[in-house]
Design a protein around this motif. Structure first.
Motif, PDB file in Angstrom:
ATOM      1  N   LEU A 199       4.541  18.718  78.400  1.00 24.39           N
ATOM      2  CA  LEU A 199       4.442  19.946  77.622  1.00 24.39           C
ATOM      3  C   LEU A 199       3.410  19.852  76.512  1.00 24.39           C
ATOM      4  O   LEU A 199       2.662  20.789  76.273  1.00 24.39           O
ATOM      5  CB  LEU A 199       5.798  20.306  77.019  1.00 24.39           C
ATOM      6  N   ARG A 200       3.343  18.721  75.843  1.00 27.35           N
ATOM      7  CA  ARG A 200       2.502  18.643  74.657  1.00 27.35           C
ATOM      8  C   ARG A 200       1.065  18.267  74.982  1.00 27.35           C
ATOM      9  O   ARG A 200       0.155  18.548  74.209  1.00 27.35           O
ATOM     10  CB  ARG A 200       3.097  17.658  73.652  1.00 27.35           C
ATOM     11  N   ARG A 230       7.351  26.122  80.764  1.00 33.02           N
ATOM     12  CA  ARG A 230       8.307  25.261  80.074  1.00 33.02           C
ATOM     13  C   ARG A 230       9.645  25.118  80.785  1.00 33.02           C
ATOM     14  O   ARG A 230      10.204  24.031  80.882  1.00 33.02           O
ATOM     15  CB  ARG A 230       8.524  25.859  78.678  1.00 33.02           C
ATOM     16  N   GLU A 231      10.156  26.230  81.252  1.00 30.02           N
ATOM     17  CA  GLU A 231      11.482  26.197  81.891  1.00 30.02           C
ATOM     18  C   GLU A 231      11.455  25.308  83.137  1.00 30.02           C
ATOM     19  O   GLU A 231      12.357  24.523  83.381  1.00 30.02           O
ATOM     20  CB  GLU A 231      11.855  27.617  82.309  1.00 30.02           C
ATOM     21  N   GLN A 259      11.039  21.617  82.156  1.00 27.05           N
ATOM     22  CA  GLN A 259      12.276  21.076  81.609  1.00 27.05           C
ATOM     23  C   GLN A 259      13.254  20.677  82.718  1.00 27.05           C
ATOM     24  O   GLN A 259      13.784  19.565  82.739  1.00 27.05           O
ATOM     25  CB  GLN A 259      12.883  22.153  80.706  1.00 27.05           C
ATOM     26  N   ARG A 296       5.599  25.829  69.515  1.00 26.65           N
ATOM     27  CA  ARG A 296       5.883  25.779  70.952  1.00 26.65           C
ATOM     28  C   ARG A 296       5.673  24.390  71.526  1.00 26.65           C
ATOM     29  O   ARG A 296       6.158  24.073  72.586  1.00 26.65           O
ATOM     30  CB  ARG A 296       4.987  26.759  71.699  1.00 26.65           C
ATOM     31  N   TYR A 297       4.818  23.593  70.854  1.00 30.49           N
ATOM     32  CA  TYR A 297       4.506  22.296  71.417  1.00 30.49           C
ATOM     33  C   TYR A 297       5.330  21.173  70.822  1.00 30.49           C
ATOM     34  O   TYR A 297       5.089  20.020  71.089  1.00 30.49           O
ATOM     35  CB  TYR A 297       3.014  21.998  71.248  1.00 30.49           C
TER      36      TYR A 297
END
Lengths: 507, 507
Positions: free
Chosen positions: A116-117, A125-126, A129, B5-6
């Motif tokens: 994500l980062r 994102r979902e 995750q 967000r990150y």
């Protein structure tokens, strides 16, 4: 880039072409066939799957296990899709059985933070995750199907060509990723020598499917979806042995037809940066048909401009001690980043143009075909002159780089210390790493919007009843820049399974 | 960029959010209403136009003149759309009557070459070509409607705030554009003082429409398209005064509802780089509804990630003698490029981050709110330290820049000579030109694929019968980087006219 599309027109050409354009309007067929126009069903099953790569095959396996009758259709003569041509890497972590056996420490959080980062915005994102949380379980599922992994790992960069099954397949160790998340090797690859991981994995998965009584039907083109008056997808029109057939999907239809790297028109329209890359990388079935059929019934297609674009400057690793510069003679990326991260920067941010500058110790030690050798000189100034770089620019970049490299530092991009040393032993060489001149494989990531259960989502954010999708037919976990080998096949297998289950359970 | 967000998640958040995601699947309504479900038509006209900006208004004018009965619907209380908030610039050339009156030399070829060769790939070549060829005629049409232009031009950069009507509205004089095509001023702006060009133009166009007997109907929301069983668009479901109404479009429906800069979810999904920009720049109606309705009936949507992102470092022009650097302390663009070209590079290629470094003579001479002053020092090293740039990087960039600037040269980007001089008079200052910290207006360019006659094209390349579109509801001439002010309103007026004519003539 030197591209005839950008050349000037003279006046006559200008006027002729415009006149021709005006005549190009012809009414075409509807994009989907209304159910009311179906003369009768040739076959009826619960779940119809289009495409036999990793996504389609996993969808079919899980749909069948969930109790559905299943047909798996493949347009080509041989099943397996692009997945069978791939390295067969699955990006997995958070403590898989293989990681634990090899005493590798990892956590779902570290994996999630890396994806994500380090990635682009907006990350899906979902999906990321869920993928991270269930990664150990998904890996066990692959093992349970019969995919064989060896209890061996390597720390060398690049897909293992021995029988090692675990490696750092992305930029985990490079800056800034290593500051975003605790690095761990997460590339899980079948323990077979050479580039046979994908073929090996697909043989196992297709074998499982056959054990469940589902034989992939090859040479079947899916032409159009069939829709009810209320928008529900009811089946598909297909061509088999030159015959048109109407197949009903009672519960759900899963589109798993891959991306569109071999559809030139789509590529120009949606992903021009990938169209410039020298090597369309994917199976012959990657023609975008599944994406277009989805759009034709109102699906949203997202991240259509994205894909991977790979600059394989390693292996061998010695080249990483050289420097990459753009057309302005400036460095722009850490040379030890994953080669898809490097390729992305060249294709999307540097207008497709880059050079690798090496000295005696960083030069490729043997001839190679990937990158043309375009300059050679006893001085950096000589290289700059041969490349026609802006006056003094490369010299300035190298002087600055060398000043800090002498202390083992790379202030600009924090290349790992082992690769940092001054460029100071002639002959200096420049290798062309431009998208259209180097060996530069590209593949598409854009596709249909889907829920975490593979339901295809329309432009108003709602699922299209009866329609599911997975793999590169969808916009999944892989985004640009591509962060690691194994995210695409990993996404295809993981979300393919979920799409199959959801289709089997659909009303 | 600093963006929550990150940020990392802890394990509990990770598990909670995933569980919530699984429950989010709810079946939604169909995207379009089948004609068979329409209880009866409340109104029937030949051509129905959704949106009253420049595109919709021009479409309505021309459809009416072609003999069609017309309704023009506007969701907001006041007609005019984003066009009326704009500068009202129309990019026109090839020898317009105003250019000729002012003794400006230009040709369709020069204009074409500027737009095609300076722009991104793939340029919408067919549309650009027609637009360039017919530009003098289109400008005369605007004049004939009553839009007033003064016979005055300016060579100052930026939208004239006096009553001049012609200026260089793009990068024509900057490198590399000036080598691609003979420069000419092509920004045609109504001769009214201040930022009132758009309002003035829309008043004239709406006035013409009223003279033709068509009164825009405000406060009418277009909710869904109505489609026949064969896919033809037959009309729209609208909400007026809280009442649902069914409007039939006998010949054609023109979607001219603008872009989606104010639809946060769409922006995140399709154009994340624009979502990061500080100022969504457009009328309140730019919610993407027209684009989503088009996608809902199978239209292809293209260049959805593109838009303009503007870094208005000028006026005043003195700042152009400063240098722009990225987060690595490197220059990346000619500071005298059109400010949307600069903004594009920052937003799309420099991860959103940039600084303008000025010295005594290039510093803004009076306080301004556009860009935060984030560093001030008697030395470049002091600036670098305050900005926490990589060690030595900015110093190296400035030393190299100064070495050549002393001779009036800018080898990297060939900034025009008048703006090139060494940075050498403290105090040095750094202004934050990052997308989320500076005044950074953004607008979307992605939209429905259309033919040169405004027919909406589906994912298989065929027109959708009965459906037309124009303006930012479509992917038109404006691409990223945006090459000049006036391309968007120019495209909207020119192709809006064509869409109106085509709709009026449709079977």
């Amino acid at each position: 880039m030197d591209d005839s599309r950008y050349q000037s027109l003279n006046r006559r050409q200008l006027l002729t072409a415009a006149a021709a354009g005006t005549a190009a309007m012809v009414a075409g067929p509807a994009m989907a066939l209304p159910r009311s126009s179906v003369p009768g069903w040739d076959e009826q099953v619960d779940v119809l799957v289009a495409g036999s790569g990793a996504a389609g095959t996993c969808a079919a396996i899980e749909a069948r296990r969930a109790g559905a009758s299943v047909r798996l259709l493949e347009s080509l003569a041989v099943p397996g899709g692009s997945s069978s041509l791939s390295g067969g890497v699955v990006y997995a972590g958070g403590g898989t059985s293989l990681q634990r056996a090899l005493k590798v420490e990892d956590s779902p959080e570290a994996m999630f933070n890396y994806l994500l980062r380090t990635g682009s915005a907006p990350a899906p994102r979902e999906k990321i995750q869920l993928y991270c949380e269930q990664s150990p379980e998904h890996f066990d599922w692959l093992v349970a199907q019969g995919v064989r992994y060896s209890e061996k790992m390597t720390t060398a960069k690049g897909l293992p060509l021995g029988d090692e099954s675990l490696y750092y397949s992305g930029s985990e160790l490079a800056w800034p990723a290593r500051e975003h998340a605790a690095p761990a090797p997460r590339g899980h690859v079948p323990g077979v020598p050479g580039m046979n991981g994908g073929r090996s994995m697909m043989q196992v998965l297709l074998g499982q499917l056959r054990k469940l009584g589902v034989e992939p039907q090859t040479g079947v083109e899916v032409d159009r979806l069939i829709v009810e008056a209320d928008g529900r997808v009811a089946g598909a029109v297909v061509t088999q042995d030159g015959q048109r057939k109407y197949l009903r999907a009672r519960r759900g239809l899963v589109l798993a037809c891959g991306g569109f790297i071999h559809n030139t028109a789509m590529l120009e329209q949606y992903a021009p940066q990938l169209a410039r890359c020298s090597v369309p990388w994917g199976g012959a079935g990657d023609l975008g048909q599944g994406i277009n059929m989805g759009i034709g019934v109102g699906a949203a297609a997202v991240r259509m401009h994205e894909g991977f674009a790979i600059a394989p400057i390693y292996p061998p690793e010695e080249a990483i001690a050289g420097i990459l510069v753009n057309a302005a003679g400036q460095r722009f990326v850490a040379e030890d980043a994953y080669h898809a991260v490097i390729g992305h920067s060249i294709a999307y941010q540097q207008q497709g143009r880059a050079y690798l500058i090496t000295d005696q110790s960083s030069s490729y030690s043997h001839p190679q075909d990937n990158f043309p050798l375009v300059a050679q000189s006893s001085s950096i100034g000589g290289i700059a002159g041969q490349l026609k770089l802006p006056a003094g620019a490369l010299q300035n970049s190298v002087a600055y780089y060398n000043r800090y490299a002498g202390k083992g530092l790379d202030p600009l991009f924090n290349k790992a210390r082992g690769y940092v040393r001054p460029l100071q032993g002639p002959p200096y060489k420049a290798w062309d790493i431009s998208v259209d001149r180097a060996f530069f494989p590209a593949h598409t990531f854009g596709g249909l919007a889907t829920s975490i259960d593979g339901a295809v989502i329309n432009s108003f954010g709602d699922p299209i009843p009866g329609l599911f999708a997975a793999g590169r037919n969808t916009a999944g976990i892989p985004t640009a820049p591509y962060l690691a080998s194994g995210l695409s096949v990993g996404d295809a297998t993981f979300f393919g399974r979920r799409a199959g289950i959801a289709a089997a359970r659909a009303a």
